[in-house]
Design a protein around this motif. Structure first.
Motif, PDB file in Angstrom:
ATOM      1  N   GLN A   2       0.832  -1.209   0.000  1.00 52.06           N
ATOM      2  CA  GLN A   2       0.000   0.000   0.000  1.00 52.06           C
ATOM      3  C   GLN A   2       0.861   1.251   0.000  1.00 52.06           C
ATOM      4  O   GLN A   2       0.593   2.213  -0.724  1.00 52.06           O
ATOM      5  N   THR A   4       3.941   1.646  -1.029  1.00 50.78           N
ATOM      6  CA  THR A   4       4.657   1.836  -2.299  1.00 50.78           C
ATOM      7  C   THR A   4       3.725   2.390  -3.366  1.00 50.78           C
ATOM      8  O   THR A   4       4.087   3.309  -4.108  1.00 50.78           O
ATOM      9  N   ALA A   5       2.510   1.836  -3.420  1.00 51.23           N
ATOM     10  CA  ALA A   5       1.553   2.333  -4.415  1.00 51.23           C
ATOM     11  C   ALA A   5       1.174   3.779  -4.110  1.00 51.23           C
ATOM     12  O   ALA A   5       1.052   4.602  -5.028  1.00 51.23           O
ATOM     13  N   LYS A  16       3.314  11.111 -13.261  1.00 55.23           N
ATOM     14  CA  LYS A  16       2.548   9.883 -13.505  1.00 55.23           C
ATOM     15  C   LYS A  16       2.318   9.682 -15.000  1.00 55.23           C
ATOM     16  O   LYS A  16       2.321   8.559 -15.489  1.00 55.23           O
ATOM     17  N   TYR A  29      -0.551   3.747 -16.911  1.00 54.35           N
ATOM     18  CA  TYR A  29      -1.312   4.624 -16.033  1.00 54.35           C
ATOM     19  C   TYR A  29      -2.440   5.283 -16.818  1.00 54.35           C
ATOM     20  O   TYR A  29      -2.216   5.764 -17.922  1.00 54.35           O
ATOM     21  N   TRP A  62       6.596   0.729 -15.748  1.00 54.37           N
ATOM     22  CA  TRP A  62       6.810   0.480 -14.316  1.00 54.37           C
ATOM     23  C   TRP A  62       7.433   1.719 -13.673  1.00 54.37           C
ATOM     24  O   TRP A  62       8.550   2.114 -14.037  1.00 54.37           O
ATOM     25  N   PHE A  68       9.701  -0.114  -5.850  1.00 51.84           N
ATOM     26  CA  PHE A  68       8.409  -0.400  -6.499  1.00 51.84           C
ATOM     27  C   PHE A  68       8.433  -1.797  -7.134  1.00 51.84           C
ATOM     28  O   PHE A  68       7.582  -2.648  -6.865  1.00 51.84           O
ATOM     29  N   ILE A  72       6.134  -5.026  -5.923  1.00 52.80           N
ATOM     30  CA  ILE A  72       5.098  -5.609  -6.792  1.00 52.80           C
ATOM     31  C   ILE A  72       5.430  -7.074  -7.084  1.00 52.80           C
ATOM     32  O   ILE A  72       4.555  -7.935  -7.102  1.00 52.80           O
ATOM     33  N   MET A 114      -3.871  -1.457  -9.986  1.00 53.23           N
ATOM     34  CA  MET A 114      -3.846  -0.746  -8.707  1.00 53.23           C
ATOM     35  C   MET A 114      -4.775   0.445  -8.837  1.00 53.23           C
ATOM     36  O   MET A 114      -4.631   1.253  -9.762  1.00 53.23           O
ATOM     37  N   TYR A 116      -6.628   3.833  -7.116  1.00 50.30           N
ATOM     38  CA  TYR A 116      -6.562   4.847  -6.067  1.00 50.30           C
ATOM     39  C   TYR A 116      -7.776   5.758  -6.224  1.00 50.30           C
ATOM     40  O   TYR A 116      -7.992   6.339  -7.291  1.00 50.30           O
ATOM     41  N   MET A 200      -7.551   2.674  -1.508  1.00 48.28           N
ATOM     42  CA  MET A 200      -6.807   1.981  -2.567  1.00 48.28           C
ATOM     43  C   MET A 200      -7.263   0.529  -2.639  1.00 48.28           C
ATOM     44  O   MET A 200      -7.666  -0.045  -1.627  1.00 48.28           O
ATOM     45  N   PHE A 202      -6.196  -3.336  -4.873  1.00 50.83           N
ATOM     46  CA  PHE A 202      -5.242  -3.997  -5.772  1.00 50.83           C
ATOM     47  C   PHE A 202      -5.922  -5.242  -6.317  1.00 50.83           C
ATOM     48  O   PHE A 202      -6.187  -6.186  -5.561  1.00 50.83           O
TER      49      PHE A 202
END
Ligand code: AKG
Ligand code: FE2
Length: 260
Positions: A2, A4-5, A16, A29, A62, A68, A72, A114, A116, A200, A202
């Motif tokens: 969590q 890291t995300a 991003k 993304y 990535w 990260f 993952i 993932m 958010y 969040m 996943f």
């Protein structure tokens, strides 16, 4: 995981966007299933990455945040162990050998989405994720312990899936619905937004190889289970068909059915 995300999602939008999904891709993304400028968007940020087999990874998507990749990979390897324990059990329920489902996948594909969902002041107007079923065999979901965001459609209403700490949620997807000839129906679900807190989640998607021809298993079509309900379709074609349309309940699954 969590933490890291969260590092990624709190980066400025310009950062991003370096990992933005290309228009012909599902990795990266952004928002998938956006097909028109008129459509209401979901109140959420997401990144989707293909994890296994590792040759399908596109490392340019990535994020280069410290740890990260390792985080993952560790998380996804642990979830993979859960998946390869669940599949033999589901195989037996479907009347297959233990390795049956694994074989039907040709190769098990695993990806992670993932999500958010920022705080939202118009929770009655926007959803985190619109109603949909997943185009997966199964989806293994990790959600925050202290918030109810996920809801499943049951009979005429929406039922919240209350998080149980340190527990994963497993959802049946469209692929299992087809293989089981509708005995195991993919669950229609959505995520709602919150005013007070961000959330969040996943979602690990377990899916077959793109080349797999999906159709109901012979043993799921008989006097007991009823006639064949679904067409034959290549999994990759089904995904392409779904991506070209917005998420709208179980319409993607309906497309798989034989018209009566
Ligand atoms: O956030 C959630 O609980 C649901 C996410 C979801 O349905 C998805 O990523 O497919
Ligand atoms: Fe989903």
């Amino acid at each position: 995981m969590q933490a890291t995300a969260a590092e990624f999602f709190k980066l400025p939008i310009e950062e991003k966007k370096k990992y933005a999904m290309a228009s012909d891709d599902i990795q990266g993304y952004g928002q998938a299933y956006v097909v028109s400028e008129q459509q209401n968007l979901n109140w959420g940020d997401l990144i989707y990455l293909q994890i296994f087999p590792s040759r399908y990874r596109k490392m340019s998507y990535w994020p280069t945040i410290p740890e990260f990749k390792e985080t993952i990979e560790d998380y996804s390897s642990a979830v993979n162990k859960v998946a390869v324990q669940l599949l033999p059990n589901i195989s037996v329920i479907l009347g297959l050998d233990k390795d049956g489902l694994h074989g039907l996948h040709q190769e098990i594909m695993q990806g992670i989405r993932m999500n958010y969902y920022p705080k939202c002041c118009k929770t009655d107007l926007v959803l985190g994720v619109s109603p949909h079923s997943d185009q997966t065999t199964i989806t293994i979901l990790l959600q925050d312990d202290d918030e109810v965001g996920l809801q499943i459609h049951h009979q005429t209403g929406w039922v919240p899936v209350k998080p149980v700490p340190n527990t994963l949620v497993v959802n049946v997807g469209d692929v299992l619905e087809v293989w089981s000839n509708g005995r195991y129906r993919s669950i229609e679900h959505r995520a709602v937004t919150y005013e007070k807190k961000e959330r969040m989640s996943f979602a690990t998607f377990i899916v077959p190889d793109q080349e797999v021809e999906l159709e109901p298993l012979d043993q799921m079509m008989d006097r007991h289970y009823g006639p064949r309900m679904y067409k034959k379709i290549k999994y990759g074609d089904f995904v392409r068909h779904s991506l070209a349309r917005k998420l709208a309940g179980k319409t993607h699954t309906e497309f798989l059915k034989i018209e009566t």
